[in-house]
Enzyme design. Sequence first.
Site, PDB file in Angstrom:
ATOM      1  N   LYS A  49      20.748 -27.226 -46.074  1.00 33.84           N
ATOM      2  CA  LYS A  49      20.248 -26.426 -47.192  1.00 33.84           C
ATOM      3  C   LYS A  49      20.150 -24.950 -46.825  1.00 33.84           C
ATOM      4  CE  LYS A  49      17.536 -29.881 -49.788  1.00 33.84           C
ATOM      5  NZ  LYS A  49      17.619 -31.171 -49.087  1.00 33.84           N
TER       6      LYS A  49
ATOM      7  N   SER B 187      19.067 -32.332 -44.262  1.00 35.78           N
ATOM      8  CA  SER B 187      18.638 -31.218 -45.113  1.00 35.78           C
ATOM      9  C   SER B 187      18.669 -29.858 -44.429  1.00 35.78           C
ATOM     10  CB  SER B 187      17.232 -31.484 -45.657  1.00 35.78           C
ATOM     11  OG  SER B 187      17.283 -32.436 -46.696  1.00 35.78           O
TER      12      SER B 187
ATOM     13  N   SER C 270      12.290 -29.011 -49.370  1.00 32.69           N
ATOM     14  CA  SER C 270      13.547 -29.732 -49.180  1.00 32.69           C
ATOM     15  C   SER C 270      13.987 -30.438 -50.457  1.00 32.69           C
ATOM     16  CB  SER C 270      13.413 -30.748 -48.036  1.00 32.69           C
ATOM     17  OG  SER C 270      14.679 -31.058 -47.504  1.00 32.69           O
TER      18      SER C 270
END
Length: 457
Positions: free
Chosen positions: A137, A134, A189
């Site tokens: 991101k 993640s 997240s």
Amino acid sequence: MTTYRRLIAALAVGALTALGTPVAAQPAAAQPVAPPTTTPFATPGTDSCPHRETPPPAIDASEVPAPGSTAPAPVPVPNTPVGGNSLGDCGVIVADGAPPVPADISATAWTVSDLDTGAVIAAKDPHGRYRPASTIKVLLALVALDTLDLDTRVTATAEDAETEGSAVGLGKGGVYTVRQLLQGLVMASGNDAAHAIAGQLGGTARAVEAMNDRARDLGALDTRTATPSGLDGPGMSSSAYDLAVIFRAAMADPRFAELLAAEEVPFPGYPKDPAKPDNPSRPDQPGVPVNPDLPLNEDRPWFTLASDNALLFRYPGTLGGKNGYTDDARQTFVGAAERDGRRLVVSLMAADVLPIRPWEQAARLLDFGFAQPDATVGTLSGGTDAAPDDAGDPSATRAAPSDPADDGADSALAAPSGGSYPGVDDSADGTVRLGVGVLGGIVVVGLTLLARRLSRR
């Protein structure tokens, strides 16, 4: 026979003592039990450059190409290391005269750099290829901030709400601004938020293409994302160096810095689905449907969204950060902190929760960086004009193994209780103790039965 029984009793007491089980007080002359010892932790070795071209092998089917397609070839390795020749090394890289590298760092690759000047202070396998999870991101947020109006209102779809993995809690029919979706992306997240943002960028395929284009523009040449959220997919790759480059670019936008620094924000709820039967929560158990045979279906009110970045709450001066986890990527992290007007960025890849949690590893590396005001072993690229060069400091050297006695004693942080990262079961040590307790119990019972049998002879 009495000698045998005494020996067995002594063994039983020793087993109980080793397990931490209370036993009857012993005479003053009894010898103290020696403290248990453990094998010293060793940071994963990378000196032989095992991941120069590709990440470690996947342990699941997440990167198996869809039927009719093939896995992409590995991202090409530049002829000259991005950021300087010294960063082409795969082991630990520090400047001459650097203090010992902190102990207990389980991250297979990491970097510590100056967020403002771009100077890389120290690194380990900086260009090794690993999965970002993640932390990617941050790249999606960077593309969205460059492209989208933060005040645009977006109505979430069922596909958004049902996206696999971690979620901020979007619901079908819920209305969110792009700013709120970005809050859900970086604070919680949210893979559901990532899917909704990708939809605003033209869909998943176009969002991934835009992310990869932006990475190349930044000189993050180890990076190729396969999904907007960081879920593993064919060809997924990044590096500790690239995470620092991408994070630095994102932090140059005050809007991103503001999103990442927030500890908590109000977040919209969503209406019940009119296409499904009403099934509200039980009055005494919110979230538990009255009819257990049907899915919960009720209006969800606004709620408080809290950041999942443990470093933000535990390390003084933290500016923000993004953690990640998948089974294949393991623990990943990128974040920054400020001390005495100096801002540093730290990145971790392929880390684990032992011997200390990832946020603690990041904290130790930040302390290590702050202790070196003038160290430089390379530079973070800032775009295509900072393509591969030979700007690395020729004085950079491999670091000698750190002495566990010097393992970051200057850090002002203490390990907290409770979990801090998605996908992490911090009760694992309790499970180990339970297993040892069961085994010890069997040994003690066996010794007791043997003693009784001998007493009958």
